[in-house]
Write a protein that holds these residues in place. Structure first.
Motif, mmCIF file in Angstrom:
data_model
loop_
_atom_site.group_PDB
_atom_site.id
_atom_site.type_symbol
_atom_site.label_atom_id
_atom_site.label_comp_id
_atom_site.label_asym_id
_atom_site.label_seq_id
_atom_site.Cartn_x
_atom_site.Cartn_y
_atom_site.Cartn_z
ATOM 1 N N ASP A 29 0.816 -1.218 0.000
ATOM 2 C CA ASP A 29 0.000 0.000 0.000
ATOM 3 C C ASP A 29 0.838 1.250 0.000
ATOM 4 O OD1 ASP A 29 1.051 0.052 2.510
ATOM 5 O OD2 ASP A 29 -0.848 -0.131 3.585
ATOM 6 N N GLY A 30 2.158 1.128 -0.011
ATOM 7 C CA GLY A 30 3.017 2.312 -0.070
ATOM 8 C C GLY A 30 3.315 2.903 1.279
ATOM 9 N N GLY A 31 2.848 2.294 2.364
ATOM 10 C CA GLY A 31 3.117 2.822 3.683
ATOM 11 C C GLY A 31 4.514 2.485 4.138
ATOM 12 N N GLU A 81 7.292 6.070 -12.355
ATOM 13 C CA GLU A 81 6.739 7.384 -12.008
ATOM 14 C C GLU A 81 5.756 7.268 -10.846
ATOM 15 O OE1 GLU A 81 6.403 11.331 -11.932
ATOM 16 O OE2 GLU A 81 7.805 10.181 -13.174
ATOM 17 N N ALA A 82 4.908 6.226 -10.868
ATOM 18 C CA ALA A 82 3.948 6.026 -9.777
ATOM 19 C C ALA A 82 4.670 5.737 -8.464
ATOM 20 C CB ALA A 82 2.998 4.886 -10.133
ATOM 21 N N ALA A 83 5.701 4.898 -8.510
ATOM 22 C CA ALA A 83 6.439 4.561 -7.300
ATOM 23 C C ALA A 83 7.208 5.773 -6.773
ATOM 24 C CB ALA A 83 7.399 3.403 -7.580
ATOM 25 N N ARG A 84 7.762 6.577 -7.681
ATOM 26 C CA ARG A 84 8.452 7.798 -7.254
ATOM 27 C C ARG A 84 7.508 8.739 -6.526
ATOM 28 N NH1 ARG A 84 11.774 8.705 -12.892
ATOM 29 N NH2 ARG A 84 13.786 7.890 -12.203
ATOM 30 N N SER A 85 6.303 8.879 -7.053
ATOM 31 C CA SER A 85 5.324 9.771 -6.433
ATOM 32 C C SER A 85 4.989 9.297 -5.024
ATOM 33 C CB SER A 85 4.062 9.826 -7.307
ATOM 34 O OG SER A 85 3.088 10.630 -6.708
ATOM 35 N N ARG A 86 4.836 7.981 -4.862
ATOM 36 C CA ARG A 86 4.534 7.438 -3.537
ATOM 37 C C ARG A 86 5.720 7.623 -2.586
ATOM 38 N NH1 ARG A 86 3.319 1.572 -5.159
ATOM 39 N NH2 ARG A 86 2.917 1.209 -2.940
ATOM 40 N N GLN A 99 5.715 9.780 0.893
ATOM 41 C CA GLN A 99 6.141 9.169 2.148
ATOM 42 C C GLN A 99 7.224 10.008 2.819
ATOM 43 O OE1 GLN A 99 8.570 5.262 2.575
ATOM 44 N NE2 GLN A 99 6.444 4.606 2.382
ATOM 45 N N ALA A 100 8.183 10.498 2.006
ATOM 46 C CA ALA A 100 9.260 11.321 2.560
ATOM 47 C C ALA A 100 8.726 12.627 3.123
ATOM 48 C CB ALA A 100 10.300 11.597 1.479
ATOM 49 N N ASP A 101 7.827 13.287 2.388
ATOM 50 C CA ASP A 101 7.249 14.548 2.869
ATOM 51 C C ASP A 101 6.490 14.346 4.175
ATOM 52 O OD1 ASP A 101 8.276 15.942 0.731
ATOM 53 O OD2 ASP A 101 6.459 15.804 -0.474
ATOM 54 N N THR A 102 5.788 13.233 4.281
ATOM 55 C CA THR A 102 5.036 12.941 5.503
ATOM 56 C C THR A 102 5.983 12.769 6.688
ATOM 57 O OG1 THR A 102 3.255 11.885 4.251
ATOM 58 C CG2 THR A 102 3.428 11.322 6.586
ATOM 59 N N SER A 103 7.089 12.056 6.462
ATOM 60 C CA SER A 103 8.061 11.837 7.537
ATOM 61 C C SER A 103 8.673 13.154 8.006
ATOM 62 C CB SER A 103 9.166 10.886 7.062
ATOM 63 O OG SER A 103 8.657 9.608 6.796
ATOM 64 N N VAL A 104 9.065 14.003 7.048
ATOM 65 C CA VAL A 104 9.702 15.274 7.400
ATOM 66 C C VAL A 104 8.712 16.167 8.146
ATOM 67 C CG1 VAL A 104 10.704 17.386 6.455
ATOM 68 C CG2 VAL A 104 11.384 15.170 5.531
#
Length: 349
Positions: free
Chosen positions: A32-34, A182-187, A191-196
């Motif tokens: 799920d990309g989490g 591209e889809a995986a990069r977006s996910r 995820q990185a933005d959420t962590s920061v």
């Protein structure tokens, strides 16, 4: 030009490459990309697969062009053989017409009785006969050469058409891989933005790097790139001047240590977002900022070319890139221009 008969392995190799590349991108893509689903390694694998598909396509395109050139050369040589045969047939026609004009239509016995010098007539007859045989033999040899050339041309044409089809399949596969990438990069970026934003640095996710590059002690921090903002340039995003060299690369691009050293710091938050600082022998430090993921922990020993993270756009960034700095202390304010520093170590950018 090498004969196409010497390359029977080419099409099977391309087919194997298609099968392998088609299978790999699906590995681990059902999550799920989490956190914990390994998006970083997935992106790295897809990134590598896209690069391999591109290289295979370029190899196939060059081979197809060589086969096409070979087929055109065979056609040119066939035209030459046809012209030779036409000229020889014309020679035979001239000989026959000359014989007829000189009484060649009479039986040889009658011509000998009527001739002033029968010996000259016989010598001439033998010469004409030899000419006939020589021309017939040459025509036969050229017909054989023409048949061989036609077969080789057909073989080269068939190989060219097969390669063109494989290349079309590779283009389709490459587009599919790039879509998944591209889809995986977006996910990964999300995820990185959420962590920061949460102030919690993501832990190191080890990337499956096959082998470290052999030989050079120093190298560029990314393999393929375009240089963007340079050291000392001005802009509204920086309080004073830009303190590093930016490499414009897509999210998820593997970032490598420029040299041997020890990971001094892994942190996130602030203007640099997710960043890694590496200490090198000789009192130099390198910083890799705006990352989307890290592949090392503080205290790790790293070699030149070892993947230490993946590029992103975290922190004070207007788009995906790697911010790279060289410093004489671990902290800001001691930066050197990275371009001449790397150039002095045999790494022109």
């Amino acid at each position: 030009m090498r004969s196409s008969r010497r390359r029977p392995w080419l099409v099977p190799v391309l087919l194997c490459g298609l099968a392998v590349l088609a299978a790999r991108p699906t590995d681990g893509m059902d999550g799920d990309g989490g956190p914990g689903t390994g998006l970083g390694p997935q992106v790295a694998r897809l990134y590598d697969d896209a690069a391999k598909a591109t290289r295979r396509y370029e190899d196939g395109r060059r081979e197809a062009e060589a086969q096409r050139t070979k087929a055109l050369e065979y056609e040119r040589r066939l035209d030459g053989q046809r012209r030779k045969i036409d000229a020889m047939r014309e020679d035979l026609g001239r000989i026959a017409r000359a014989q007829y004009r000189d009484g060649g239509g009479l039986p040889l016995t009658a011509r000998m009785l009527l001739a002033d010098d029968p010996d000259d007539l016989m010598r001439g007859q033998r010469a004409v006969s030899r000419a006939h045989r020589a021309v017939d033999r040459a025509i036969g040899e050229n017909l054989g050469a023409q048949a061989r050339l036609a077969a080789e041309e057909a073989e080269a044409q068939a190989a060219w058409q097969a390669l063109e089809k494989r290349n079309a399949d590779l283009v389709k596969l490459k587009k599919e891989i790039e879509g998944r990438l591209e889809a995986a990069r977006s996910r990964l970026e999300g995820q990185a933005d959420t962590s920061v934003a949460a102030g919690s640095c993501p832990g190191a996710v080890r990337l499956d790097q096959s082998d470290l590059p052999a030989g050079p002690s120093w190298m560029a921090p990314v393999e393929t790139y375009e240089l963007s903002a340079s050291f000392g340039s001005g802009g509204s995003r920086w309080a004073n001047r830009h303190t590093g060299q930016d490499f414009a690369v897509p999210v998820g691009t593997p970032v490598r240590s420029v040299g041997t050293g020890r990971v001094l710091k892994v942190s996130c938050g602030g203007a640099f977002g997710i960043q890694v600082v590496v200490e090198h022998p000789g009192g130099y430090y390198t910083q890799y900022a705006h990352l989307a993921a890290v592949a090392v922990d503080q205290g790790d020993r790293v070699g030149a070319g070892q993947w230490i993270g993946q590029s992103g756009s975290t922190g004070n960034s207007t788009g995906p890139h790697l911010h790279f700095e060289v410093r004489v202390t671990p902290e800001m304010g001691s930066a050197l221009d990275p371009v001449p520093w790397l150039s002095q170590r045999g790494v022109p950018l």
